[in-house]
Scaffold this motif. Sequence first.
Motif, PDB file in Angstrom:
ATOM      1  N   PRO A  78       0.819  -1.223   0.000  1.00  0.00           N
ATOM      2  CA  PRO A  78       0.000   0.000   0.000  1.00  0.00           C
ATOM      3  C   PRO A  78       0.849   1.269   0.000  1.00  0.00           C
ATOM      4  O   PRO A  78       1.671   1.487   0.889  1.00  0.00           O
ATOM      5  N   GLY A  79       0.661   2.096  -1.037  1.00  0.00           N
ATOM      6  CA  GLY A  79       1.397   3.357  -1.139  1.00  0.00           C
ATOM      7  C   GLY A  79       2.881   3.193  -1.389  1.00  0.00           C
ATOM      8  O   GLY A  79       3.648   4.143  -1.225  1.00  0.00           O
ATOM      9  N   GLY A  80       3.294   2.000  -1.818  1.00  0.00           N
ATOM     10  CA  GLY A  80       4.713   1.709  -1.942  1.00  0.00           C
ATOM     11  C   GLY A  80       5.357   2.249  -3.216  1.00  0.00           C
ATOM     12  O   GLY A  80       4.872   2.022  -4.322  1.00  0.00           O
ATOM     13  N   PHE A  81       6.436   2.998  -3.054  1.00  0.00           N
ATOM     14  CA  PHE A  81       7.236   3.445  -4.190  1.00  0.00           C
ATOM     15  C   PHE A  81       8.647   3.719  -3.692  1.00  0.00           C
ATOM     16  O   PHE A  81       8.906   3.839  -2.491  1.00  0.00           O
ATOM     17  N   GLY A  82       9.587   3.811  -4.618  1.00  0.00           N
ATOM     18  CA  GLY A  82      10.973   4.121  -4.277  1.00  0.00           C
ATOM     19  C   GLY A  82      11.681   4.644  -5.508  1.00  0.00           C
ATOM     20  O   GLY A  82      11.074   4.803  -6.575  1.00  0.00           O
ATOM     21  N   THR A  83      12.951   4.916  -5.380  1.00  0.00           N
ATOM     22  CA  THR A  83      13.745   5.444  -6.490  1.00  0.00           C
ATOM     23  C   THR A  83      14.933   4.527  -6.741  1.00  0.00           C
ATOM     24  O   THR A  83      15.759   4.315  -5.851  1.00  0.00           O
ATOM     25  N   GLY A  84      14.997   3.990  -7.944  1.00  0.00           N
ATOM     26  CA  GLY A  84      16.107   3.117  -8.317  1.00  0.00           C
ATOM     27  C   GLY A  84      17.263   3.930  -8.872  1.00  0.00           C
ATOM     28  O   GLY A  84      17.068   4.763  -9.761  1.00  0.00           O
ATOM     29  N   ASP A  85      18.461   3.706  -8.350  1.00  0.00           N
ATOM     30  CA  ASP A  85      19.625   4.459  -8.835  1.00  0.00           C
ATOM     31  C   ASP A  85      19.867   4.212 -10.315  1.00  0.00           C
ATOM     32  O   ASP A  85      20.114   5.143 -11.078  1.00  0.00           O
ATOM     33  N   CYS A  86      19.799   2.950 -10.712  1.00  0.00           N
ATOM     34  CA  CYS A  86      20.040   2.603 -12.115  1.00  0.00           C
ATOM     35  C   CYS A  86      19.235   1.366 -12.481  1.00  0.00           C
ATOM     36  O   CYS A  86      19.271   0.362 -11.771  1.00  0.00           O
ATOM     37  N   VAL A  87      18.508   1.452 -13.578  1.00  0.00           N
ATOM     38  CA  VAL A  87      17.706   0.332 -14.078  1.00  0.00           C
ATOM     39  C   VAL A  87      18.103   0.089 -15.528  1.00  0.00           C
ATOM     40  O   VAL A  87      18.028   0.993 -16.354  1.00  0.00           O
ATOM     41  N   ILE A  88      18.537  -1.139 -15.828  1.00  0.00           N
ATOM     42  CA  ILE A  88      18.891  -1.520 -17.196  1.00  0.00           C
ATOM     43  C   ILE A  88      17.897  -2.577 -17.655  1.00  0.00           C
ATOM     44  O   ILE A  88      17.693  -3.591 -16.975  1.00  0.00           O
ATOM     45  N   ILE A  89      17.288  -2.328 -18.805  1.00  0.00           N
ATOM     46  CA  ILE A  89      16.283  -3.249 -19.346  1.00  0.00           C
ATOM     47  C   ILE A  89      16.724  -3.702 -20.724  1.00  0.00           C
ATOM     48  O   ILE A  89      17.020  -2.888 -21.608  1.00  0.00           O
ATOM     49  N   ALA A  90      16.790  -5.017 -20.898  1.00  0.00           N
ATOM     50  CA  ALA A  90      17.123  -5.605 -22.192  1.00  0.00           C
ATOM     51  C   ALA A  90      16.182  -6.782 -22.427  1.00  0.00           C
ATOM     52  O   ALA A  90      15.391  -7.140 -21.552  1.00  0.00           O
ATOM     53  N   ASP A  91      16.268  -7.380 -23.605  1.00  0.00           N
ATOM     54  CA  ASP A  91      15.421  -8.543 -23.890  1.00  0.00           C
ATOM     55  C   ASP A  91      15.678  -9.634 -22.853  1.00  0.00           C
ATOM     56  O   ASP A  91      16.824 -10.065 -22.657  1.00  0.00           O
ATOM     57  N   LYS A  92      14.637 -10.028 -22.175  1.00  0.00           N
ATOM     58  CA  LYS A  92      14.651 -11.115 -21.201  1.00  0.00           C
ATOM     59  C   LYS A  92      15.361 -10.790 -19.889  1.00  0.00           C
ATOM     60  O   LYS A  92      15.387 -11.614 -18.972  1.00  0.00           O
ATOM     61  N   LEU A  93      15.975  -9.613 -19.763  1.00  0.00           N
ATOM     62  CA  LEU A  93      16.735  -9.291 -18.558  1.00  0.00           C
ATOM     63  C   LEU A  93      16.384  -7.917 -18.006  1.00  0.00           C
ATOM     64  O   LEU A  93      16.299  -6.940 -18.735  1.00  0.00           O
ATOM     65  N   LEU A  94      16.204  -7.880 -16.679  1.00  0.00           N
ATOM     66  CA  LEU A  94      16.059  -6.629 -15.949  1.00  0.00           C
ATOM     67  C   LEU A  94      17.175  -6.592 -14.905  1.00  0.00           C
ATOM     68  O   LEU A  94      17.358  -7.540 -14.147  1.00  0.00           O
ATOM     69  N   HIS A  95      17.934  -5.501 -14.900  1.00  0.00           N
ATOM     70  CA  HIS A  95      19.060  -5.387 -13.971  1.00  0.00           C
ATOM     71  C   HIS A  95      18.900  -4.108 -13.152  1.00  0.00           C
ATOM     72  O   HIS A  95      18.869  -3.005 -13.695  1.00  0.00           O
ATOM     73  N   ILE A  96      18.786  -4.256 -11.823  1.00  0.00           N
ATOM     74  CA  ILE A  96      18.682  -3.129 -10.907  1.00  0.00           C
ATOM     75  C   ILE A  96      20.046  -2.954 -10.229  1.00  0.00           C
ATOM     76  O   ILE A  96      20.603  -3.912  -9.682  1.00  0.00           O
ATOM     77  N   ILE A  97      20.591  -1.742 -10.251  1.00  0.00           N
ATOM     78  CA  ILE A  97      21.879  -1.467  -9.605  1.00  0.00           C
ATOM     79  C   ILE A  97      21.669  -0.371  -8.565  1.00  0.00           C
ATOM     80  O   ILE A  97      21.125   0.691  -8.879  1.00  0.00           O
ATOM     81  N   ASP A  98      22.087  -0.643  -7.336  1.00  0.00           N
ATOM     82  CA  ASP A  98      21.900   0.318  -6.249  1.00  0.00           C
ATOM     83  C   ASP A  98      23.262   0.708  -5.681  1.00  0.00           C
ATOM     84  O   ASP A  98      24.046  -0.149  -5.289  1.00  0.00           O
ATOM     85  N   PHE A  99      23.520   2.002  -5.647  1.00  0.00           N
ATOM     86  CA  PHE A  99      24.790   2.530  -5.143  1.00  0.00           C
ATOM     87  C   PHE A  99      24.673   2.799  -3.648  1.00  0.00           C
ATOM     88  O   PHE A  99      23.777   3.522  -3.198  1.00  0.00           O
ATOM     89  N   LYS A 100      25.544   2.191  -2.868  1.00  0.00           N
ATOM     90  CA  LYS A 100      25.561   2.391  -1.420  1.00  0.00           C
ATOM     91  C   LYS A 100      26.894   3.027  -1.039  1.00  0.00           C
ATOM     92  O   LYS A 100      27.943   2.387  -1.150  1.00  0.00           O
ATOM     93  N   TYR A 101      26.846   4.278  -0.588  1.00  0.00           N
ATOM     94  CA  TYR A 101      28.093   4.958  -0.219  1.00  0.00           C
ATOM     95  C   TYR A 101      28.480   4.707   1.234  1.00  0.00           C
ATOM     96  O   TYR A 101      29.612   4.935   1.628  1.00  0.00           O
ATOM     97  N   GLY A 102      27.553   4.229   2.038  1.00  0.00           N
ATOM     98  CA  GLY A 102      27.850   3.970   3.441  1.00  0.00           C
ATOM     99  C   GLY A 102      28.840   2.835   3.603  1.00  0.00           C
ATOM    100  O   GLY A 102      28.943   1.949   2.757  1.00  0.00           O
ATOM    101  N   GLN A 103      29.554   2.860   4.707  1.00  0.00           N
ATOM    102  CA  GLN A 103      30.528   1.809   4.981  1.00  0.00           C
ATOM    103  C   GLN A 103      30.309   1.135   6.328  1.00  0.00           C
ATOM    104  O   GLN A 103      31.001   0.176   6.672  1.00  0.00           O
ATOM    105  N   GLY A 104      29.324   1.598   7.084  1.00  0.00           N
ATOM    106  CA  GLY A 104      29.117   1.028   8.408  1.00  0.00           C
ATOM    107  C   GLY A 104      28.538  -0.371   8.379  1.00  0.00           C
ATOM    108  O   GLY A 104      28.921  -1.226   9.181  1.00  0.00           O
ATOM    109  N   VAL A 105      27.611  -0.634   7.457  1.00  0.00           N
ATOM    110  CA  VAL A 105      26.946  -1.931   7.389  1.00  0.00           C
ATOM    111  C   VAL A 105      27.157  -2.529   6.001  1.00  0.00           C
ATOM    112  O   VAL A 105      26.863  -1.888   4.988  1.00  0.00           O
ATOM    113  N   LEU A 106      27.675  -3.747   5.942  1.00  0.00           N
ATOM    114  CA  LEU A 106      27.849  -4.442   4.667  1.00  0.00           C
ATOM    115  C   LEU A 106      26.480  -4.867   4.144  1.00  0.00           C
ATOM    116  O   LEU A 106      25.692  -5.467   4.874  1.00  0.00           O
TER     117      LEU A 106
END
Length: 379
Positions: free
Chosen positions: A112-140
């Motif tokens: 319900p009401g769910g949305f977010g922002t993807g840093d990078c989304v690559i779409i090709a035939d048969k493949l969806l690739h989501i890439i998220d950039f994490k600059y933090g270093q405290g938690v792996l």
Amino acid sequence: MPPEKHATLSASSSQRWLNCTPSALLEQLFPNKETNAAAEGTAAHALCEHKLRRALKMQSKKPTSKYQSDEMDAYTDAYVQFVMEMLAEARQLCDDPVLLMEQRLDFSEYVPGGFGTGDCVIIADKLLHIIDFKYGQGVLVEAEQNPQMMLYALGALHAFGSLYDIETVSMTIYQPRRENISTWSLPAADLLDWARNELVPKAKLAAEGKGDFCPGPWCIFCRAAVKCRARAENKLELLKYEFTPPTLLSDEEIEDILGKLDDLTHWANEVMAYAQDAALNHGKQWRGYKIVEGRSNRKYTDEEAVVTAAKAAGYTDIFRRTLLPITEMEKLMGKQIFRAVLGDLIEKPTGKPTLVPAADKRPAMELATVDFTQIKDNE
């Protein structure tokens, strides 16, 4: 245009509300304060977007921030290079893959009401690739079974699934300050099964503030954690050991305590910070405690005036020269010249042995085995 309001059931907090469903509504009662780490991460993301746009021959004005540094420049350059490599791989599947940056992803079909922002989304035939950039270093952060990434993928499938025959979903966490590039792939059908069978019922509970409070690792960034009774009761379970000396505890008891120490310390620091803020900024009176002036160190009010005054009094040896730290020296020379000029003069001593959870990626040290039971019996 004002920024879009953050979703109550956001992707970034999904690990928390999926494990502790009532926490999502409880958090709304507490202010959302931006930390320095979060502000630095926002600056790094803006720089990533700018550099990626330039790499794609798109117009972009370079953002400015007090957090930008040579280190941030290097890490964001590496991120852009990685994304371009992933785009090149996508071109092997089709001639015209789509790359989207800072893409709004709506997964309200499941949350319900769910949305977010993807840093990078690559779409090709048969493949969806989501890439998220994490600059933090405290938690792996790992990609496997990562609910934030899975929600982003659901949003992308909702937006583009009718235009592309997507069979596989790949999700990558790019966390350069931890030297962590984590990728996980699964069939799109499996992701949709997870959404229907696990996500939907838990999201319904979270949206209604129902379910049981369940403390765990996901508490660390919860705004309500410091006032959460379930978390406090969980941490105070250690009192059952009544501060028994370690040599009198069983191996099983020590293992139980080790698993809770880090979060116990973090929780205790949060309680102290909350109590101090309430006393200092909101007039709260805590029985048995008071606000006092902390210790401070002397400092010069005007360094140039100090130099002038000291020299006038006949003191000239008033400066200290120190060698640049290794990291700064490497940045000054550049990595190749640094290795050529100083490589033989650099050593990396063995790190101090440290006890960490078995899930830590560092290899275990080879140590001599000792009959520890006999040692405990002799003490």
